[in-house]
Design a protein around this motif. Structure first.
Motif, short mmCIF file in Angstrom:
data_model
loop_
_atom_site.label_atom_id
_atom_site.label_comp_id
_atom_site.label_asym_id
_atom_site.label_seq_id
_atom_site.Cartn_x
_atom_site.Cartn_y
_atom_site.Cartn_z
N TYR A 272 0.83 -1.20 0.00
CA TYR A 272 0.00 0.00 0.00
C TYR A 272 0.87 1.25 0.00
O TYR A 272 1.97 1.27 0.56
N TYR A 273 0.33 2.32 -0.64
CA TYR A 273 0.92 3.64 -0.52
C TYR A 273 0.57 4.20 0.85
O TYR A 273 -0.35 3.71 1.53
N LEU A 274 1.28 5.25 1.26
CA LEU A 274 1.01 5.84 2.56
C LEU A 274 -0.36 6.52 2.63
O LEU A 274 -0.87 6.78 3.72
N ASN A 275 -0.95 6.79 1.45
CA ASN A 275 -2.29 7.37 1.45
C ASN A 275 -3.38 6.31 1.59
O ASN A 275 -4.58 6.63 1.54
N GLY A 276 -2.97 5.04 1.73
CA GLY A 276 -3.92 3.96 1.89
C GLY A 276 -4.31 3.26 0.61
O GLY A 276 -4.94 2.19 0.66
N GLN A 277 -3.95 3.82 -0.56
CA GLN A 277 -4.29 3.19 -1.83
C GLN A 277 -3.41 1.95 -2.05
O GLN A 277 -2.24 1.93 -1.65
N PRO A 278 -3.96 0.91 -2.70
CA PRO A 278 -3.14 -0.27 -2.99
C PRO A 278 -2.01 0.05 -3.96
O PRO A 278 -2.20 0.83 -4.90
N ARG A 279 -0.85 -0.53 -3.70
CA ARG A 279 0.31 -0.34 -4.58
C ARG A 279 0.53 -1.55 -5.47
O ARG A 279 0.90 -1.43 -6.63
N SER A 280 0.33 -2.73 -4.91
CA SER A 280 0.47 -3.97 -5.69
C SER A 280 -0.36 -5.06 -5.04
O SER A 280 -0.62 -5.03 -3.84
N LYS A 281 -0.76 -6.03 -5.87
CA LYS A 281 -1.49 -7.20 -5.39
C LYS A 281 -0.92 -8.43 -6.07
O LYS A 281 -0.61 -8.40 -7.27
N ALA A 282 -0.79 -9.51 -5.31
CA ALA A 282 -0.29 -10.77 -5.86
C ALA A 282 -1.11 -11.90 -5.24
O ALA A 282 -1.33 -11.93 -4.04
N ARG A 283 -1.56 -12.82 -6.10
CA ARG A 283 -2.38 -13.93 -5.62
C ARG A 283 -1.87 -15.23 -6.23
O ARG A 283 -1.67 -15.34 -7.45
N TYR A 284 -1.67 -16.24 -5.37
CA TYR A 284 -1.20 -17.55 -5.81
C TYR A 284 -2.38 -18.52 -5.88
O TYR A 284 -3.23 -18.55 -4.98
N THR A 285 -2.43 -19.31 -6.92
CA THR A 285 -3.40 -20.39 -7.05
C THR A 285 -2.67 -21.65 -7.49
O THR A 285 -1.61 -21.57 -8.13
N SER A 286 -3.23 -22.79 -7.14
CA SER A 286 -2.59 -24.06 -7.48
C SER A 286 -3.56 -24.95 -8.23
O SER A 286 -4.76 -25.00 -7.93
N SER A 287 -3.02 -25.65 -9.22
CA SER A 287 -3.77 -26.64 -9.98
C SER A 287 -2.86 -27.85 -10.16
O SER A 287 -1.96 -27.85 -11.01
N GLY A 288 -3.10 -28.87 -9.35
CA GLY A 288 -2.20 -30.01 -9.36
C GLY A 288 -0.84 -29.59 -8.82
O GLY A 288 -0.74 -29.01 -7.74
N GLY B 64 -4.88 5.13 -7.54
CA GLY B 64 -5.76 3.98 -7.50
C GLY B 64 -5.99 3.30 -8.84
O GLY B 64 -6.61 2.24 -8.89
N MET B 65 -5.48 3.89 -9.95
CA MET B 65 -5.67 3.30 -11.28
C MET B 65 -4.71 2.13 -11.48
O MET B 65 -3.58 2.14 -10.99
N LEU B 66 -5.18 1.11 -12.21
CA LEU B 66 -4.35 -0.07 -12.51
C LEU B 66 -3.20 0.32 -13.42
O LEU B 66 -3.40 0.98 -14.46
N ALA B 67 -1.97 -0.05 -13.05
CA ALA B 67 -0.78 0.28 -13.84
C ALA B 67 -0.29 -0.90 -14.67
O ALA B 67 0.19 -0.72 -15.79
N ALA B 68 -0.41 -2.13 -14.16
CA ALA B 68 0.08 -3.29 -14.89
C ALA B 68 -0.56 -4.55 -14.30
O ALA B 68 -0.98 -4.56 -13.14
N GLN B 69 -0.61 -5.62 -15.14
CA GLN B 69 -1.10 -6.90 -14.67
C GLN B 69 -0.47 -8.00 -15.49
O GLN B 69 -0.09 -7.80 -16.65
N GLY B 70 -0.31 -9.18 -14.87
CA GLY B 70 0.30 -10.29 -15.57
C GLY B 70 0.18 -11.57 -14.79
O GLY B 70 -0.25 -11.60 -13.64
N SER B 71 0.56 -12.67 -15.45
CA SER B 71 0.50 -14.01 -14.85
C SER B 71 1.87 -14.66 -14.93
O SER B 71 2.62 -14.44 -15.90
N TYR B 72 2.17 -15.50 -13.92
CA TYR B 72 3.46 -16.19 -13.86
C TYR B 72 3.25 -17.61 -13.36
O TYR B 72 2.28 -17.89 -12.65
N VAL B 73 4.17 -18.48 -13.72
CA VAL B 73 4.22 -19.83 -13.16
C VAL B 73 5.34 -19.84 -12.12
O VAL B 73 6.49 -19.50 -12.43
#
Length: 401
Positions: A296-312, A326-335
């Motif tokens: 989070y930024y010091l103003n309380g707005q989210p700075r980044s989010k990361a979520r892990y999921t598993s399949s097998g 508060g606007m989305l700057a980037a998004q992506g997926s990783y293994v």
């Protein structure tokens, strides 16, 4: 040297001691010093080497060992039918310094005590075939209790330590009161009808910690800095515990929540805070694995989010980055390959502060870059390249433009 009978009225140690001194005069100071370091032992007036099994065999009495030069007794030990069993006493400068008992196996058995030069009791305890058993007490030189502890077959079960002033310094409780009559651990450990709250004090008199006990279990514990502000806190419940760390100004900087799963502690949540106390990072776990992370930024707005999921056996990471507005700057997926850098897969997008597309990268399932695109603020395509296996690029033809 030929064995001879000592003169009438002259102790054995003194007669042999003279011989040792004569040898020292003849052979030099170094030999005399080595000889004086070895005590001279006797049983009922007869000199005996305690390490000589033949000489010890069948003997009964009290073996006394004296310093070869001073003649002062340094040890007394009971000898029964050729075995050293019973009392053992050690002396320093003529004063009793330690008293204990040994069994036929040579292991400590029964009461053991240690004394200061002035005769003050410093330590007392009980042994069972070489292992401490039951209540043990240590004392400060002025006679005040310094430490009381209780030992069972599994080792030390409980203890209480005190400063020279008599203030409680530390405490460990068993599942029942065991330190009486030395210490009222029934009260200190919360075995009474209500929980106990105790303070821990340093030798200087400064408050160092506080704790709350319920039926022997420590349910809350906090430590303090030199300035009196909190340093750490720990709270325990039937479901887990919470740990907190504070900055020099007393502001909470870190908090970790542990969950109790099948009797074992597992990390559940971890939070970090700025010097002003605002949340800057939060991480969560599921079944022992990191499941999400947010900053989070010091103003309380989210700075980044990361979520892990598993399949097998495949573990995937989804990420989003944000601008301070508060606007989305980037998004992506990783293994998640378990290495330092995860493998990018699928479509990765970037946006400007107004939420308009800026760039796009496409990866295959092995993390190889396949295509890259970019746009200007008006949405006009600036770049649209196909990335070949050799790393070269091929843009669209005139028709595609």
């Amino acid at each position: 040297m030929r064995k001879r009978t000592p003169a009438c009225g002259v102790p054995v140690w003194q007669d042999i001691g003279r011989a040792v001194v004569m040898i020292g005069l003849a052979s030099g100071l170094q030999i005399a010093h080595a000889a004086s370091a070895a005590p001279i032992c006797d049983v009922n007036g007869a000199v005996m080497n305690p390490t000589d099994k033949v000489a010890v065999q069948g003997r009964t009495g009290v073996m006394r060992c004296r310093d070869a030069v001073t003649g002062q007794v340094v040890r007394e030990q009971d000898l029964q039918s050729g075995r050293f069993t019973g009392a053992v006493r050690y002396f320093t400068n003529g004063h009793l310094s330690r008293e204990q008992f040994v069994n036929e196996k040579g292991n400590l058995q029964g009461r053991s005590r240690e004394f200061a030069a002035g005769g003050q009791l410093l330590r007392e305890g009980n042994y069972e075939n070489g292992a401490l058993n039951g209540l043990t007490r240590n004392f400060h030189p002025d006679g005040r209790l310094q430490r009381a502890s209780f030992y069972g077959p599994a080792g030390e079960l409980a203890y209480a330590e005190f400063t020279r002033r008599g203030d409680l310094r530390s405490l460990k409780c068993a599942d029942r009161p065991v330190l009486a009559p030395a210490v009222d651990d029934a009260r200190l450990c919360g075995f009474a009808p209500r929980p106990s709250q105790v303070s821990f004090v340093a030798e200087s008199g400064a408050l160092r910690a506080r704790a709350t006990f319920v039926a022997g279990s420590r349910v809350r514990y906090e430590t303090f800095q030199d300035n009196g502000l909190p340093a750490t806190q720990e709270e325990t419940s039937a479901n887990g515990r919470i740990e907190r760390i504070f900055g020099a100004d007393g502001t909470r900087r870190r908090e970790v929540v542990w969950a109790l799963v099948d009797g074992a502690s597992q990390r559940d949540r971890e939070m970090e805070f700025s010097s002003s106390g605002r949340l800057t990072r939060e991480r969560r776990w599921s079944q022992g694995e990191l499941s999400s992370e947010q900053t989070y930024y010091l103003n309380g707005q989210p700075r980044s989010k990361a979520r892990y999921t598993s399949s097998g056996s495949v573990r995937t990471l989804e990420t989003q980055d944000y601008y301070e507005n508060g606007m989305l700057a980037a998004q992506g997926s990783y293994v998640d390959t378990g290495r330092y850098a995860p493998t990018p897969v699928g479509i990765h997008r970037q946006f400007d502060m107004q939420g308009r597309p800026k760039a796009e990268s496409v990866y295959d399932t092995r993390g190889r870059l396949l295509r890259e695109r970019s746009w200007d603020p008006a949405g006009v395509v600036l770049r649209d390249d196909e990335v070949l296996e050799d790393g070269s690029r091929r843009g669209p033809g005139p028709a595609a433009r």
